[in-house]
Design a protein around this motif. Structure first.
Motif, PDB file in Angstrom:
ATOM      1  N   LEU A   1       0.827  -1.210   0.000  1.00 32.17           N
ATOM      2  CA  LEU A   1       0.000   0.000   0.000  1.00 32.17           C
ATOM      3  C   LEU A   1       0.861   1.260   0.000  1.00 32.17           C
ATOM      4  O   LEU A   1       0.540   2.247  -0.665  1.00 32.17           O
ATOM      5  N   GLN A   2       1.961   1.232   0.729  1.00 33.68           N
ATOM      6  CA  GLN A   2       2.875   2.377   0.752  1.00 33.68           C
ATOM      7  C   GLN A   2       3.503   2.591  -0.628  1.00 33.68           C
ATOM      8  O   GLN A   2       3.617   3.729  -1.083  1.00 33.68           O
TER       9      GLN A   2
ATOM     10  N   ARG B   1       3.900   5.604  -5.658  1.00 32.53           N
ATOM     11  CA  ARG B   1       3.888   5.551  -7.118  1.00 32.53           C
ATOM     12  C   ARG B   1       2.769   6.386  -7.726  1.00 32.53           C
ATOM     13  O   ARG B   1       2.970   7.062  -8.732  1.00 32.53           O
ATOM     14  N   PHE B   2       1.592   6.315  -7.146  1.00 32.71           N
ATOM     15  CA  PHE B   2       0.450   6.991  -7.737  1.00 32.71           C
ATOM     16  C   PHE B   2       0.044   8.258  -6.999  1.00 32.71           C
ATOM     17  O   PHE B   2      -0.978   8.861  -7.317  1.00 32.71           O
TER      18      PHE B   2
END
Length: 131
Positions: free
Chosen positions: A113-114, A119-120
């Motif tokens: 999740l991190q 990234r996004f």
């Protein structure tokens, strides 16, 4: 006040019931769900005392991640040139993969999740930051 083992047993029972119902609706394989939840039990045995809700969420997450990721991991390992020997023992690899993914899921899920957030660019923007 109930004994710690009583609350742990209650947490395990709630998680197993929830996972079984959820797995039947999602079409997951029960053997992989159980191997994942046993991996979650092992992971919980190395943590300090946790609340009942957190314990149930940990076991449910371990079971679901183990059941979803195991078929992909086993298929990849069987096709890989490094792990081509795993094609000779497919059932044992399924159970081992589900169990080990269940053990590691409480570390891997937050890391994944991190990485997605980095990234996004998820999260709330800082005040005054350009958008």
């Amino acid at each position: 006040m109930p004994e710690p083992t009583t609350s742990a047993a209650t947490g395990y029972a709630v998680a197993v019931g929830t996972v079984t119902l959820t797995g039947s609706f999602l079409g997951l394989q029960y053997d992989l769900l159980l191997a994942g939840i046993f991996g979650g039990c092992v992971a919980l045995s190395f943590t300090r005392q946790t609340p009942l809700l957190r314990m149930a969420i940990t076991l449910i997450t371990s079971a679901l991640v183990g059941a979803y990721v195991t078929p992909i991991a086993v298929a990849w390992a069987a096709q890989s040139s490094y792990f081509d020997w795993t094609a000779k023992i497919p059932e044992q690899m399924r159970f081992f993969s589900a169990f080990s993914i269940g053990v590691c899921s409480q570390t891997l899920v937050p890391l994944a999740l991190q990485q997605l957030k980095i990234r996004f660019g998820g999260g709330n923007p800082q005040p005054g930051a350009s958008q």
